[in-house]
Design a protein around this motif. Structure first.
Motif, PDB file in Angstrom:
ATOM      1  N   ALA A  45      25.686  16.874 -12.904  1.00 13.16           N
ATOM      2  CA  ALA A  45      25.304  17.173 -11.533  1.00 13.16           C
ATOM      3  C   ALA A  45      24.126  18.120 -11.410  1.00 13.16           C
ATOM      4  O   ALA A  45      23.742  18.474 -10.299  1.00 13.16           O
ATOM      5  CB  ALA A  45      26.508  17.763 -10.786  1.00 13.16           C
ATOM      6  N   CYS A  46      23.546  18.566 -12.535  1.00 16.44           N
ATOM      7  CA  CYS A  46      22.464  19.540 -12.419  1.00 16.44           C
ATOM      8  C   CYS A  46      21.210  19.166 -13.214  1.00 16.44           C
ATOM      9  O   CYS A  46      20.122  19.587 -12.871  1.00 16.44           O
ATOM     10  CB  CYS A  46      22.949  20.928 -12.836  1.00 16.44           C
ATOM     11  N   GLY A  47      21.341  18.436 -14.259  1.00 20.72           N
ATOM     12  CA  GLY A  47      20.190  18.039 -15.072  1.00 20.72           C
ATOM     13  C   GLY A  47      19.640  19.136 -15.951  1.00 20.72           C
ATOM     14  O   GLY A  47      18.559  18.975 -16.527  1.00 20.72           O
ATOM     15  N   THR A  48      20.361  20.244 -16.109  1.00 20.70           N
ATOM     16  CA  THR A  48      19.853  21.359 -16.923  1.00 20.70           C
ATOM     17  C   THR A  48      20.229  21.234 -18.401  1.00 20.70           C
ATOM     18  O   THR A  48      20.108  22.201 -19.155  1.00 20.70           O
ATOM     19  CB  THR A  48      20.335  22.711 -16.375  1.00 20.70           C
ATOM     20  N   CYS A  49      20.641  20.059 -18.791  1.00 21.40           N
ATOM     21  CA  CYS A  49      20.924  19.807 -20.217  1.00 21.40           C
ATOM     22  C   CYS A  49      20.109  18.602 -20.689  1.00 21.40           C
ATOM     23  O   CYS A  49      20.505  17.906 -21.614  1.00 21.40           O
ATOM     24  CB  CYS A  49      22.419  19.602 -20.462  1.00 21.40           C
ATOM     25  N   HIS A  50      18.971  18.418 -20.086  1.00 25.71           N
ATOM     26  CA  HIS A  50      18.084  17.281 -20.337  1.00 25.71           C
ATOM     27  C   HIS A  50      17.557  17.322 -21.772  1.00 25.71           C
ATOM     28  O   HIS A  50      17.006  18.327 -22.201  1.00 25.71           O
ATOM     29  CB  HIS A  50      16.943  17.376 -19.319  1.00 25.71           C
ATOM     30  N   VAL A  51      17.740  16.217 -22.483  1.00 25.28           N
ATOM     31  CA  VAL A  51      17.207  16.078 -23.841  1.00 25.28           C
ATOM     32  C   VAL A  51      16.477  14.745 -23.954  1.00 25.28           C
ATOM     33  O   VAL A  51      16.642  13.851 -23.123  1.00 25.28           O
ATOM     34  CB  VAL A  51      18.318  16.149 -24.915  1.00 25.28           C
ATOM     35  N   ILE A  52      15.688  14.638 -25.012  1.00 20.84           N
ATOM     36  CA  ILE A  52      14.985  13.399 -25.316  1.00 20.84           C
ATOM     37  C   ILE A  52      15.503  12.890 -26.658  1.00 20.84           C
ATOM     38  O   ILE A  52      15.472  13.625 -27.651  1.00 20.84           O
ATOM     39  CB  ILE A  52      13.452  13.609 -25.426  1.00 20.84           C
ATOM     40  N   VAL A  53      15.975  11.676 -26.678  1.00 21.11           N
ATOM     41  CA  VAL A  53      16.435  11.065 -27.926  1.00 21.11           C
ATOM     42  C   VAL A  53      15.413  10.019 -28.363  1.00 21.11           C
ATOM     43  O   VAL A  53      14.722   9.433 -27.531  1.00 21.11           O
ATOM     44  CB  VAL A  53      17.840  10.443 -27.773  1.00 21.11           C
ATOM     45  N   ASP A  54      15.332   9.801 -29.673  1.00 17.75           N
ATOM     46  CA  ASP A  54      14.361   8.808 -30.142  1.00 17.75           C
ATOM     47  C   ASP A  54      14.956   7.401 -30.103  1.00 17.75           C
ATOM     48  O   ASP A  54      16.137   7.217 -29.836  1.00 17.75           O
ATOM     49  CB  ASP A  54      13.798   9.178 -31.512  1.00 17.75           C
ATOM     50  N   ASN A  55      14.119   6.437 -30.399  1.00 15.63           N
ATOM     51  CA  ASN A  55      14.526   5.036 -30.275  1.00 15.63           C
ATOM     52  C   ASN A  55      15.713   4.680 -31.152  1.00 15.63           C
ATOM     53  O   ASN A  55      16.519   3.837 -30.776  1.00 15.63           O
ATOM     54  CB  ASN A  55      13.347   4.119 -30.592  1.00 15.63           C
ATOM     55  N   THR A  56      15.841   5.314 -32.313  1.00 16.30           N
ATOM     56  CA  THR A  56      16.960   4.969 -33.186  1.00 16.30           C
ATOM     57  C   THR A  56      18.287   5.366 -32.547  1.00 16.30           C
ATOM     58  O   THR A  56      19.297   4.698 -32.742  1.00 16.30           O
ATOM     59  CB  THR A  56      16.827   5.645 -34.566  1.00 16.30           C
ATOM     60  N   LEU A  57      18.287   6.445 -31.767  1.00 17.87           N
ATOM     61  CA  LEU A  57      19.520   6.860 -31.097  1.00 17.87           C
ATOM     62  C   LEU A  57      19.781   6.025 -29.849  1.00 17.87           C
ATOM     63  O   LEU A  57      20.937   5.737 -29.522  1.00 17.87           O
ATOM     64  CB  LEU A  57      19.454   8.335 -30.717  1.00 17.87           C
ATOM     65  N   ILE A  58      18.750   5.641 -29.158  1.00 15.99           N
ATOM     66  CA  ILE A  58      18.941   4.837 -27.941  1.00 15.99           C
ATOM     67  C   ILE A  58      19.764   3.600 -28.263  1.00 15.99           C
ATOM     68  O   ILE A  58      20.647   3.212 -27.499  1.00 15.99           O
ATOM     69  CB  ILE A  58      17.581   4.453 -27.327  1.00 15.99           C
ATOM     70  N   ASP A  59      19.501   3.024 -29.421  1.00 18.47           N
ATOM     71  CA  ASP A  59      20.185   1.785 -29.780  1.00 18.47           C
ATOM     72  C   ASP A  59      21.661   1.979 -30.103  1.00 18.47           C
ATOM     73  O   ASP A  59      22.425   1.032 -30.041  1.00 18.47           O
ATOM     74  CB  ASP A  59      19.478   1.127 -30.970  1.00 18.47           C
ATOM     75  N   ILE A  60      22.084   3.190 -30.467  1.00 18.06           N
ATOM     76  CA  ILE A  60      23.488   3.377 -30.838  1.00 18.06           C
ATOM     77  C   ILE A  60      24.292   4.131 -29.791  1.00 18.06           C
ATOM     78  O   ILE A  60      25.510   4.127 -29.846  1.00 18.06           O
ATOM     79  CB  ILE A  60      23.633   4.090 -32.203  1.00 18.06           C
ATOM     80  N   LEU A  61      23.629   4.770 -28.841  1.00 19.54           N
ATOM     81  CA  LEU A  61      24.351   5.507 -27.799  1.00 19.54           C
ATOM     82  C   LEU A  61      24.910   4.545 -26.761  1.00 19.54           C
ATOM     83  O   LEU A  61      24.394   3.444 -26.569  1.00 19.54           O
ATOM     84  CB  LEU A  61      23.413   6.498 -27.105  1.00 19.54           C
ATOM     85  N   ASP A  62      25.965   5.005 -26.084  1.00 19.99           N
ATOM     86  CA  ASP A  62      26.463   4.239 -24.953  1.00 19.99           C
ATOM     87  C   ASP A  62      25.343   4.126 -23.930  1.00 19.99           C
ATOM     88  O   ASP A  62      24.518   5.042 -23.797  1.00 19.99           O
ATOM     89  CB  ASP A  62      27.666   4.941 -24.314  1.00 19.99           C
ATOM     90  N   PRO A  63      25.306   3.019 -23.210  1.00 19.52           N
ATOM     91  CA  PRO A  63      24.238   2.860 -22.206  1.00 19.52           C
ATOM     92  C   PRO A  63      24.285   3.963 -21.147  1.00 19.52           C
ATOM     93  O   PRO A  63      25.349   4.505 -20.842  1.00 19.52           O
ATOM     94  CB  PRO A  63      24.542   1.506 -21.572  1.00 19.52           C
TER      95      PRO A  63
END
Length: 106
Positions: A45-63
């Motif tokens: 609800a706040c967006g203060t834990c914003h991180v950037i993941v790389d493409n290799t993680l995008i493919d394995i994380l839940d959508p």
């Protein structure tokens, strides 16, 4: 244990060991990782834990959920490809060795 490295807003790094089931946000808070504020304590609800993941993680994380997607439009740091809320990412063995960059304001 799962090892995850946070890239800090100042360019430094902080490696952390995590137990499965924690969120990335909880891991960051337990290890005093700078740049993860988590004002809403993981409610997406706040967006203060914003991180950037790389493409290799995008493919394995839940959508990304629709709610998380909407919240990322209101973070103080610019949204980037791979932007996620760390409170919405659960640690499991698939993340062992992952590197996650903390979003920073420009």
């Amino acid at each position: 244990m799962t090892e995850i490295t946070f890239i800090l807003p100042n360019g430094g790094e902080k490696a952390c060991s995590a137990s499965e089931g924690l969120s990335l946000m909880e891991l960051a808070l337990q290890n005093s990782v700078p740049g993860i504020v988590a004002e809403c304590n993981g409610a997406a609800a706040c967006g203060t834990c914003h991180v950037i993941v790389d493409n290799t993680l995008i493919d394995i994380l839940d959508p990304i959920s629709e709610h998380e997607n909407d919240m990322l439009d209101f973070t103080t740091a610019p949204r980037e490809p791979g932007s996620r809320l760390s409170c919405q990412i659960r640690v499991d063995g698939r993340l062992n060795g992952a590197v996650v960059r903390i979003a920073s304001e420009m």
